[in-house]
Design a protein around this motif. Structure first.
Motif, PDB file in Angstrom:
ATOM      1  N   ALA A  80      23.108   7.542  67.754  1.00 56.43           N
ATOM      2  CA  ALA A  80      23.869   8.223  68.796  1.00 56.43           C
ATOM      3  C   ALA A  80      22.882   8.851  69.768  1.00 56.43           C
ATOM      4  N   THR A  81      23.240   8.842  71.049  1.00 48.43           N
ATOM      5  CA  THR A  81      22.372   9.432  72.054  1.00 48.43           C
ATOM      6  C   THR A  81      22.658  10.922  72.150  1.00 48.43           C
ATOM      7  N   GLN A  82      22.469  11.624  71.047  1.00 49.28           N
ATOM      8  CA  GLN A  82      22.733  13.054  70.986  1.00 49.28           C
ATOM      9  C   GLN A  82      21.612  13.754  70.237  1.00 49.28           C
ATOM     10  N   LYS A  83      21.477  15.034  70.497  1.00 52.14           N
ATOM     11  CA  LYS A  83      20.531  15.859  69.760  1.00 52.14           C
ATOM     12  C   LYS A  83      21.222  17.149  69.340  1.00 52.14           C
ATOM     13  N   ILE A  84      20.948  17.565  68.114  1.00 49.88           N
ATOM     14  CA  ILE A  84      21.445  18.845  67.616  1.00 49.88           C
ATOM     15  C   ILE A  84      20.596  19.944  68.233  1.00 49.88           C
ATOM     16  N   ASP A  85      21.226  20.968  68.789  1.00 50.94           N
ATOM     17  CA  ASP A  85      20.451  22.034  69.426  1.00 50.94           C
ATOM     18  C   ASP A  85      19.539  22.721  68.419  1.00 50.94           C
ATOM     19  N   VAL A  86      20.091  23.206  67.316  1.00 52.82           N
ATOM     20  CA  VAL A  86      19.290  23.802  66.243  1.00 52.82           C
ATOM     21  C   VAL A  86      19.908  23.402  64.908  1.00 52.82           C
ATOM     22  N   TYR A  87      19.079  22.870  64.011  1.00 53.26           N
ATOM     23  CA  TYR A  87      19.562  22.510  62.675  1.00 53.26           C
ATOM     24  C   TYR A  87      18.819  23.360  61.659  1.00 53.26           C
ATOM     25  N   SER A  88      19.558  23.998  60.766  1.00 50.01           N
ATOM     26  CA  SER A  88      18.988  24.948  59.807  1.00 50.01           C
ATOM     27  C   SER A  88      19.378  24.579  58.382  1.00 50.01           C
ATOM     28  N   VAL A  89      18.381  24.571  57.490  1.00 45.75           N
ATOM     29  CA  VAL A  89      18.613  24.352  56.061  1.00 45.75           C
ATOM     30  C   VAL A  89      18.124  25.591  55.321  1.00 45.75           C
ATOM     31  N   PRO A  90      18.994  26.326  54.634  1.00 43.67           N
ATOM     32  CA  PRO A  90      18.581  27.586  54.000  1.00 43.67           C
ATOM     33  C   PRO A  90      17.529  27.382  52.915  1.00 43.67           C
ATOM     34  N   ASP A  91      16.637  28.348  52.829  1.00 47.77           N
ATOM     35  CA  ASP A  91      15.594  28.342  51.803  1.00 47.77           C
ATOM     36  C   ASP A  91      16.071  29.227  50.650  1.00 47.77           C
ATOM     37  N   PRO A  92      16.352  28.655  49.472  1.00 46.22           N
ATOM     38  CA  PRO A  92      16.853  29.463  48.342  1.00 46.22           C
ATOM     39  C   PRO A  92      15.907  30.591  47.960  1.00 46.22           C
ATOM     40  N   ALA A  93      14.614  30.412  48.195  1.00 49.15           N
ATOM     41  CA  ALA A  93      13.645  31.444  47.824  1.00 49.15           C
ATOM     42  C   ALA A  93      13.726  32.669  48.725  1.00 49.15           C
ATOM     43  N   ARG A  94      14.456  32.557  49.835  1.00 44.35           N
ATOM     44  CA  ARG A  94      14.546  33.663  50.784  1.00 44.35           C
ATOM     45  C   ARG A  94      15.960  34.227  50.894  1.00 44.35           C
ATOM     46  N   GLU A  95      16.703  34.078  49.830  1.00 44.13           N
ATOM     47  CA  GLU A  95      18.091  34.530  49.828  1.00 44.13           C
ATOM     48  C   GLU A  95      18.209  36.015  50.136  1.00 44.13           C
ATOM     49  N   SER A  96      17.349  36.838  49.540  1.00 41.61           N
ATOM     50  CA  SER A  96      17.437  38.285  49.763  1.00 41.61           C
ATOM     51  C   SER A  96      17.116  38.635  51.211  1.00 41.61           C
ATOM     52  N   GLU A  97      16.188  37.923  51.835  1.00 38.44           N
ATOM     53  CA  GLU A  97      15.864  38.164  53.236  1.00 38.44           C
ATOM     54  C   GLU A  97      17.034  37.757  54.135  1.00 38.44           C
ATOM     55  N   ARG A  98      17.645  36.627  53.796  1.00 39.21           N
ATOM     56  CA  ARG A  98      18.779  36.162  54.596  1.00 39.21           C
ATOM     57  C   ARG A  98      19.928  37.158  54.546  1.00 39.21           C
ATOM     58  N   ALA A  99      20.116  37.778  53.388  1.00 35.38           N
ATOM     59  CA  ALA A  99      21.204  38.746  53.242  1.00 35.38           C
ATOM     60  C   ALA A  99      21.022  39.945  54.158  1.00 35.38           C
ATOM     61  N   GLY A 100      19.794  40.210  54.586  1.00 38.59           N
ATOM     62  CA  GLY A 100      19.536  41.338  55.472  1.00 38.59           C
ATOM     63  C   GLY A 100      19.528  40.977  56.938  1.00 38.59           C
ATOM     64  N   MET A 101      19.939  39.755  57.268  1.00 42.22           N
ATOM     65  CA  MET A 101      19.903  39.301  58.663  1.00 42.22           C
ATOM     66  C   MET A 101      21.246  39.401  59.365  1.00 42.22           C
ATOM     67  N   GLY A 102      22.203  40.062  58.757  1.00 40.46           N
ATOM     68  CA  GLY A 102      23.481  40.256  59.422  1.00 40.46           C
ATOM     69  C   GLY A 102      24.256  38.972  59.603  1.00 40.46           C
ATOM     70  N   LEU A 103      24.930  38.857  60.746  1.00 43.80           N
ATOM     71  CA  LEU A 103      25.815  37.725  60.988  1.00 43.80           C
ATOM     72  C   LEU A 103      25.070  36.393  61.028  1.00 43.80           C
ATOM     73  N   LEU A 104      23.886  36.369  61.625  1.00 49.38           N
ATOM     74  CA  LEU A 104      23.131  35.121  61.665  1.00 49.38           C
ATOM     75  C   LEU A 104      22.804  34.646  60.255  1.00 49.38           C
ATOM     76  N   GLY A 105      22.496  35.576  59.365  1.00 50.91           N
ATOM     77  CA  GLY A 105      22.231  35.215  57.979  1.00 50.91           C
ATOM     78  C   GLY A 105      23.466  34.633  57.309  1.00 50.91           C
ATOM     79  N   GLU A 106      24.623  35.226  57.577  1.00 53.17           N
ATOM     80  CA  GLU A 106      25.868  34.700  57.003  1.00 53.17           C
ATOM     81  C   GLU A 106      26.146  33.281  57.485  1.00 53.17           C
TER      82      GLU A 106
END
Length: 312
Positions: free
Chosen positions: A32-58
């Motif tokens: 497809a002639t498309q590009k994803i603007d931002v693609y994110s795959v969560p890092d399980p080792a950083r779960e506690s950090e993600r929990a402190g990032m507010g809505l973006l973390g959720e």
């Protein structure tokens, strides 16, 4: 998304998500002639950090496509995003099947079991409330400013104008414009110097000079003057650090970090576990040739040993 403001938006999302994920911009969707603007795959080792990032973390708790818009998106634009989502999932399944065959090439069966691949979520972000989109996909409010589409679509719609003015929403509110952007900039300036939001957003704001040249009303002049002063102070500090450390060295380190995260992303997409020691080794590497070699291997690897023999 091609102009300076678009680049700021994608860079801010990528750098924020990179704190707890493997995040990339301009991800090509094959077939497809498309590009994803931002693609994110969560890092399980950083779960506690993600929990402190507010809505973006959720919003980044699962593999996700982030698609921000400057204007309120309509049905046609969201349908294009949904096409990206479906096509990208198909590509992930194809890669998983290819990896499965390479692990068991002698299987006699014509139809090997379909590897389980998580369906990536789609996060659509816009300034206003997209009524036609919310109605068409029967979106229900999950929290202030966030809507979930009918089950099965795995789509979230974020309305920047409806987000509460809290620290939990700050990084996303920086994607807005006008008064809401100025409020977010004022909130950012008020945070402690060591706040993670500042470490992510301020360099990008200064680089793109985002938000400091927008027209203001008389009532907002004082706030805007404070924001400009804060920008100027940070910019002077940044320039001093660049002169001290050397601009070429800084650019080289930035490129090395990007390349290292690309290697980690390729390994994660291939379903290859990366122990902490290996992850630290990859992130610490500064040799561009080594990183390029690792990335080429990671794209087709079936084990960590094929990429980093010494850390397998």
């Amino acid at each position: 998304m091609h102009n300076r403001s678009d680049q700021f938006t994608k860079s801010l999302l990528r750098d924020g998500l990179s704190l707890v994920s493997a995040a990339e911009t301009e991800v090509e969707v094959l077939a497809a002639t498309q590009k994803i603007d931002v693609y994110s795959v969560p890092d399980p080792a950083r779960e506690s950090e993600r929990a402190g990032m507010g809505l973006l973390g959720e919003l980044s708790a699962e593999p996700s496509l982030f698609e921000p818009f400057h204007g309120t998106p309509g049905l046609r634009q969201v349908r294009q995003c949904l096409r990206k989502q479906l096509t990208w999932h198909h590509e992930l399944e194809r890669r998983a099947r290819s990896a499965a065959r390479s692990v068991a090439p002698d299987e006699d069966t014509d139809a090997p079991p379909q590897p389980a691949v998580a369906f990536p979520a789609l996060v659509v972000i816009g300034p206003g409330r997209p009524e036609t989109v919310l109605d068409a996909y029967r979106c229900e409010p999950a929290q202030a400013g966030v809507y979930h589409a009918v089950p099965g679509l795995v789509m979230r719609v974020v309305v920047l104008s409806e987000l509460p003015r809290t620290r939990a929403t700050l990084l996303l509110r920086l994607l807005g414009s006008g008064r809401r952007l100025r409020e977010a900039l004022a909130d950012l300036a008020a945070l402690p110097d060591d706040a993670w939001e500042k470490s992510v957003a301020t360099p990008l704001l200064v680089h793109f000079r985002h938000g400091i040249q927008e027209p203001t009303t008389d009532e907002e002049d004082d706030v805007s003057a404070e924001i400009r002063a804060w920008f100027k102070e940070y910019e002077q500090k940044l320039r001093a650090e660049e002169r001290k450390e050397g601009r070429d060295e800084g650019r080289a380190q930035g490129r090395a970090e990007e390349a290292a995260r690309a290697v980690l992303t390729a390994l994660r997409v291939r379903g290859i576990a990366v122990p902490d020691a290996a992850r630290e080794r990859i992130l610490a590497e500064q040799d561009p040739e080594a990183l390029e070699r690792w990335l080429e291997r990671a794209i087709v690897a079936t084990s960590l040993a094929e990429v980093l023999d010494e850390l397998s």
